[in-house]
Scaffold this motif. Structure first.
Motif, PDB file in Angstrom:
ATOM      1  N   THR A 268       0.829  -1.218   0.000  1.00  0.00           N
ATOM      2  CA  THR A 268       0.000   0.000   0.000  1.00  0.00           C
ATOM      3  C   THR A 268       0.856   1.258   0.000  1.00  0.00           C
ATOM      4  OG1 THR A 268      -0.117  -0.136   2.426  1.00  0.00           O
ATOM      5  CG2 THR A 268      -1.927  -1.126   1.176  1.00  0.00           C
ATOM      6  N   ALA A 269       2.161   1.088  -0.125  1.00  0.00           N
ATOM      7  CA  ALA A 269       3.119   2.217  -0.171  1.00  0.00           C
ATOM      8  C   ALA A 269       3.059   3.057   1.100  1.00  0.00           C
ATOM      9  CB  ALA A 269       2.852   3.088  -1.401  1.00  0.00           C
ATOM     10  N   THR A 270       2.802   2.403   2.250  1.00  0.00           N
ATOM     11  CA  THR A 270       2.679   3.155   3.507  1.00  0.00           C
ATOM     12  C   THR A 270       3.677   2.686   4.574  1.00  0.00           C
ATOM     13  OG1 THR A 270       0.889   1.644   4.166  1.00  0.00           O
ATOM     14  CG2 THR A 270       0.251   3.764   3.198  1.00  0.00           C
ATOM     15  N   MET A 271       4.716   1.957   4.166  1.00  0.00           N
ATOM     16  CA  MET A 271       5.747   1.594   5.132  1.00  0.00           C
ATOM     17  C   MET A 271       6.593   2.823   5.447  1.00  0.00           C
ATOM     18  SD  MET A 271       7.047  -2.236   4.148  1.00  0.00           S
ATOM     19  CE  MET A 271       7.256  -1.835   2.431  1.00  0.00           C
ATOM     20  N   THR A 272       7.075   2.903   6.675  1.00  0.00           N
ATOM     21  CA  THR A 272       7.822   4.099   7.086  1.00  0.00           C
ATOM     22  C   THR A 272       9.223   4.103   6.501  1.00  0.00           C
ATOM     23  OG1 THR A 272       8.744   3.107   9.089  1.00  0.00           O
ATOM     24  CG2 THR A 272       6.567   4.126   9.280  1.00  0.00           C
ATOM     25  N   SER A 273       9.742   5.292   6.320  1.00  0.00           N
ATOM     26  CA  SER A 273      11.090   5.453   5.787  1.00  0.00           C
ATOM     27  C   SER A 273      12.124   4.883   6.756  1.00  0.00           C
ATOM     28  CB  SER A 273      11.367   6.943   5.538  1.00  0.00           C
ATOM     29  OG  SER A 273      12.662   7.134   5.035  1.00  0.00           O
ATOM     30  N   VAL A 274      11.846   4.996   8.042  1.00  0.00           N
ATOM     31  CA  VAL A 274      12.759   4.471   9.065  1.00  0.00           C
ATOM     32  C   VAL A 274      12.897   2.965   8.937  1.00  0.00           C
ATOM     33  CG1 VAL A 274      13.025   4.088  11.554  1.00  0.00           C
ATOM     34  CG2 VAL A 274      12.373   6.346  10.713  1.00  0.00           C
ATOM     35  N   ARG A 305       3.680 -12.933   8.534  1.00  0.00           N
ATOM     36  CA  ARG A 305       4.112 -12.304   9.786  1.00  0.00           C
ATOM     37  C   ARG A 305       3.753 -13.083  11.052  1.00  0.00           C
ATOM     38  NH1 ARG A 305       3.024  -5.854   8.545  1.00  0.00           N
ATOM     39  NH2 ARG A 305       2.987  -6.216   6.303  1.00  0.00           N
ATOM     40  N   LYS A 306       2.920 -14.076  10.928  1.00  0.00           N
ATOM     41  CA  LYS A 306       2.598 -14.905  12.096  1.00  0.00           C
ATOM     42  C   LYS A 306       3.641 -15.996  12.331  1.00  0.00           C
ATOM     43  CE  LYS A 306      -2.465 -14.401  11.963  1.00  0.00           C
ATOM     44  NZ  LYS A 306      -2.611 -13.844  13.331  1.00  0.00           N
ATOM     45  N   GLU A 307       4.468 -16.264  11.319  1.00  0.00           N
ATOM     46  CA  GLU A 307       5.435 -17.356  11.405  1.00  0.00           C
ATOM     47  C   GLU A 307       6.718 -16.919  12.125  1.00  0.00           C
ATOM     48  OE1 GLU A 307       4.801 -20.422  10.450  1.00  0.00           O
ATOM     49  OE2 GLU A 307       2.794 -19.792   9.794  1.00  0.00           O
ATOM     50  N   PHE A 335       7.867   4.154  16.109  1.00  0.00           N
ATOM     51  CA  PHE A 335       6.523   4.716  16.110  1.00  0.00           C
ATOM     52  C   PHE A 335       6.514   6.207  15.803  1.00  0.00           C
ATOM     53  CE2 PHE A 335       2.467   6.186  17.869  1.00  0.00           C
ATOM     54  CZ  PHE A 335       1.627   5.351  17.145  1.00  0.00           C
ATOM     55  N   ARG A 336       7.612   6.899  16.084  1.00  0.00           N
ATOM     56  CA  ARG A 336       7.701   8.322  15.719  1.00  0.00           C
ATOM     57  C   ARG A 336       7.480   8.512  14.229  1.00  0.00           C
ATOM     58  NH1 ARG A 336      12.927   9.912  18.803  1.00  0.00           N
ATOM     59  NH2 ARG A 336      13.751   9.112  16.858  1.00  0.00           N
ATOM     60  N   ALA A 337       7.991   7.563  13.424  1.00  0.00           N
ATOM     61  CA  ALA A 337       7.821   7.652  11.965  1.00  0.00           C
ATOM     62  C   ALA A 337       6.356   7.465  11.581  1.00  0.00           C
ATOM     63  CB  ALA A 337       8.682   6.596  11.277  1.00  0.00           C
ATOM     64  N   ILE A 338       5.628   6.638  12.336  1.00  0.00           N
ATOM     65  CA  ILE A 338       4.193   6.474  12.102  1.00  0.00           C
ATOM     66  C   ILE A 338       3.477   7.783  12.425  1.00  0.00           C
ATOM     67  CG2 ILE A 338       2.089   5.320  12.908  1.00  0.00           C
ATOM     68  CD1 ILE A 338       3.708   3.432  11.258  1.00  0.00           C
ATOM     69  N   VAL A 385       1.868  -6.489  16.367  1.00  0.00           N
ATOM     70  CA  VAL A 385       2.865  -5.567  16.930  1.00  0.00           C
ATOM     71  C   VAL A 385       3.791  -5.030  15.843  1.00  0.00           C
ATOM     72  CG1 VAL A 385       4.852  -5.380  18.475  1.00  0.00           C
ATOM     73  CG2 VAL A 385       2.799  -6.600  19.216  1.00  0.00           C
ATOM     74  N   THR A 386       4.303  -5.905  15.009  1.00  0.00           N
ATOM     75  CA  THR A 386       5.243  -5.454  13.972  1.00  0.00           C
ATOM     76  C   THR A 386       4.545  -4.549  12.952  1.00  0.00           C
ATOM     77  OG1 THR A 386       4.860  -7.528  12.746  1.00  0.00           O
ATOM     78  CG2 THR A 386       6.770  -7.437  14.201  1.00  0.00           C
ATOM     79  N   THR A 387       3.289  -4.873  12.628  1.00  0.00           N
ATOM     80  CA  THR A 387       2.544  -4.043  11.672  1.00  0.00           C
ATOM     81  C   THR A 387       2.333  -2.641  12.216  1.00  0.00           C
ATOM     82  OG1 THR A 387       1.420  -5.972  10.750  1.00  0.00           O
ATOM     83  CG2 THR A 387       0.368  -3.843  10.400  1.00  0.00           C
ATOM     84  N   ILE A 388       2.010  -2.533  13.500  1.00  0.00           N
ATOM     85  CA  ILE A 388       1.798  -1.230  14.144  1.00  0.00           C
ATOM     86  C   ILE A 388       3.036  -0.348  14.019  1.00  0.00           C
ATOM     87  CG2 ILE A 388       1.603  -0.136  16.425  1.00  0.00           C
ATOM     88  CD1 ILE A 388      -0.276  -2.407  17.231  1.00  0.00           C
ATOM     89  N   LEU A 389       4.213  -0.964  14.053  1.00  0.00           N
ATOM     90  CA  LEU A 389       5.456  -0.204  14.116  1.00  0.00           C
ATOM     91  C   LEU A 389       6.059   0.153  12.763  1.00  0.00           C
ATOM     92  CD1 LEU A 389       7.189  -2.151  17.040  1.00  0.00           C
ATOM     93  CD2 LEU A 389       6.160   0.135  17.157  1.00  0.00           C
ATOM     94  N   ILE A 390       5.617  -0.518  11.689  1.00  0.00           N
ATOM     95  CA  ILE A 390       6.334  -0.312  10.412  1.00  0.00           C
ATOM     96  C   ILE A 390       5.450   0.200   9.279  1.00  0.00           C
ATOM     97  CG2 ILE A 390       7.944  -2.162  11.015  1.00  0.00           C
ATOM     98  CD1 ILE A 390       6.578  -3.960   8.969  1.00  0.00           C
ATOM     99  N   ASP A 391       4.118   0.152   9.448  1.00  0.00           N
ATOM    100  CA  ASP A 391       3.237   0.427   8.308  1.00  0.00           C
ATOM    101  C   ASP A 391       2.057   1.293   8.740  1.00  0.00           C
ATOM    102  OD1 ASP A 391       1.623   0.374   6.086  1.00  0.00           O
ATOM    103  OD2 ASP A 391       1.501  -1.801   5.923  1.00  0.00           O
ATOM    104  N   LEU A 392       1.947   2.488   8.180  1.00  0.00           N
ATOM    105  CA  LEU A 392       0.859   3.399   8.548  1.00  0.00           C
ATOM    106  C   LEU A 392      -0.508   2.768   8.281  1.00  0.00           C
ATOM    107  CD1 LEU A 392      -0.279   6.111   9.441  1.00  0.00           C
ATOM    108  CD2 LEU A 392      -0.026   6.919   7.084  1.00  0.00           C
ATOM    109  N   ASN A 393      -0.659   2.141   7.122  1.00  0.00           N
ATOM    110  CA  ASN A 393      -1.938   1.530   6.793  1.00  0.00           C
ATOM    111  C   ASN A 393      -2.278   0.417   7.788  1.00  0.00           C
ATOM    112  OD1 ASN A 393      -4.213   1.206   4.816  1.00  0.00           O
ATOM    113  ND2 ASN A 393      -3.351  -0.847   4.657  1.00  0.00           N
ATOM    114  N   GLY A 394      -1.262  -0.356   8.173  1.00  0.00           N
ATOM    115  CA  GLY A 394      -1.471  -1.412   9.149  1.00  0.00           C
ATOM    116  C   GLY A 394      -1.851  -0.853  10.507  1.00  0.00           C
TER     117      GLY A 394
END
Length: 418
Positions: A268-274, A305-307, A335-338, A385-394
């Motif tokens: 979705t092109a919403t992963m953070t630059s960090v 991501r569950k594996e 999370f600052r990047a989010i 947890v990982t989705t919350i930290l790396i992807d705005l859409n997630g």
């Protein structure tokens, strides 16, 4: 009339020219085809039935089944024919030395469940034997590619195995030969991503046999494999073409590699630059760009991501201090990047303190101040947890999960009313 009776009648009265006497080989081939057809239908089209029957010696699926059927002990349980231990041993004596290893008290006890007569299901035992024989044959086939003879396959060994397997998989008939190398790379990568977590460059043949990947790969022998099954099978032609097609679409400058900017359009092109910075810091790149093999690891991690193997991949990227755990500093770093992306999209940033508390509540780590990889895996919340930290859409999906569920329920109610 059950499938076994139909099979016997068909074999007894073939619908061919009576003047032409069939050869013994033709009769055997017909028997094989009929057995496969009726056995598969009787089992409800069980996945991989054809694969088993094509690769297992004739005596297993012909003599063994009919001997078991002849020695069944009533009453049946539903449609399941049963056999007791006494008759089980009798079949073992008649089946011959090649089957002897399967007719033991240990195997019978393993398949004995809750039958009040102390019997086991003939079908379950037959499937057990089929699986064991298939594993044995596959082990031999894989061992032929074990150049070092130590029970391991290197990447090049597994690549050769799969390359030579392609012509035997009807579902891959449409692949252009020019795509073979990319297909092999795509297929092999899944084995190594999940079975070689320490990145040693080799995997045990035993581990290959124990996982489900070979089943998925050999499922492609089924000429009537459904579209749905193909779409969910990493090894299918549509799946491989989808992944490679995405790679080509991201490669805007057509140099065969992906820059950070090109990869930023993934999904979705919403992963953070960090997060993307960390991907290019930690993963293998060439002059700062990612090749197809490295991209496959990235895709396998994000799509699974569950594996544990996928969480290990992402955890390494989140562990910016390389301490083996995530603390408040590392969580805040990502999370600052989010929060910054939320501002750019005109959304009110969510408090980090609230998100941090939610993450620790979800994971419940052994140490209240640190989250280890094992904590993430044990919590069954690692994907969230990982989705919350790396992807705005997630993160947005997580933050609005209750509203989304309510909306789905309303839509379902509207459909029910129409």
């Amino acid at each position: 009339m059950d499938w076994k009776d139909v099979l016997r009648r068909r074999l007894a009265s073939p619908k061919t020219d009576p003047k032409r006497k069939k050869s013994e080989q033709e009769l055997k081939d017909e028997e094989m085809d009929l057995f496969t057809k009726y056995y598969s239908e009787w089992k409800g089209g069980r996945k991989n039935t054809n694969e088993f029957c094509k690769t297992i010696p004739r005596f297993y699926y012909r003599n063994l089944w009919f001997l078991l059927d002849k020695h069944q002990i009533p009453p049946m349980i539903g449609e399941e024919a049963m056999i007791n231990y006494e008759n089980f041993l009798k079949v073992g004596e008649k089946a011959g030395p090649k089957c002897k290893q399967f007719f033991t008290a240990k195997v019978f006890a393993k398949l004995l469940h809750t039958d009040s007569y102390g019997r086991i299901s003939i079908m379950q035992f037959f499937n057990y034997v089929m699986r064991k024989v298939w594993l044995h044959q596959t082990r031999i086939g894989l061992s032929l590619y074990d150049v070092a003879g130590q029970g391991y396959l290197r990447e090049s060994d597994l690549e050769n195995y799969i390359l030579e397997l392609i012509p035997t998989l009807p579902q891959l008939d449409g692949l252009e030969k020019s795509f073979y190398s990319f297909y092999v790379c795509t297929a092999v990568r899944k084995f190594f991503f999940f079975l070689d977590p320490l990145r040693t460059g080799k995997i045990k043949i035993q581990d290959i046999l124990a996982c489900s990947f070979l089943d998925d790969l050999l499922e492609l022998r089924d000429e009537e494999l459904s579209k749905e099954s193909q779409e969910t099978n990493w090894f299918s032609a549509p799946s491989a073409l989808r992944v490679y097609g995405q790679y080509l679409n991201l490669d805007k400058d057509h140099n065969g590699m992906l820059s950070k900017e090109e990869l930023s359009r993934y999904g979705t092109a919403t992963m953070t630059s960090v997060f993307l910075d960390r991907v290019f810091q930690e993963c293998l790149t060439y002059d700062g760009e990612m090749d197809y093999k490295t991209y496959l690891d990235f895709v396998l991690a994000l799509e699974n991501r569950k594996e544990p193997a996928a969480l290990q991949y992402i955890f390494k990227l989140l562990d910016i201090e390389n301490k083996g755990y995530l603390n408040v500093f590392s969580l805040n770093y990502f999370f600052r990047a989010i929060q910054e992306l939320m501002k750019i999209h005109g959304q009110d940033p969510v408090s980090f303190q609230d998100v941090k508390d939610e993450i620790f509540d979800m994971v419940k780590p052994k140490d209240p101040l640190k989250i280890s990889l094992q904590d993430l895996i044990n919590s069954n919340q690692g994907d969230t947890v990982t989705t919350i930290l790396i992807d705005l859409n997630g993160f947005w999906t997580y933050e609005n999960r209750e509203a989304l569920v309510a909306n789905d329920n309303e839509n379902s109610a509207d459909l029910d009313d129409t």
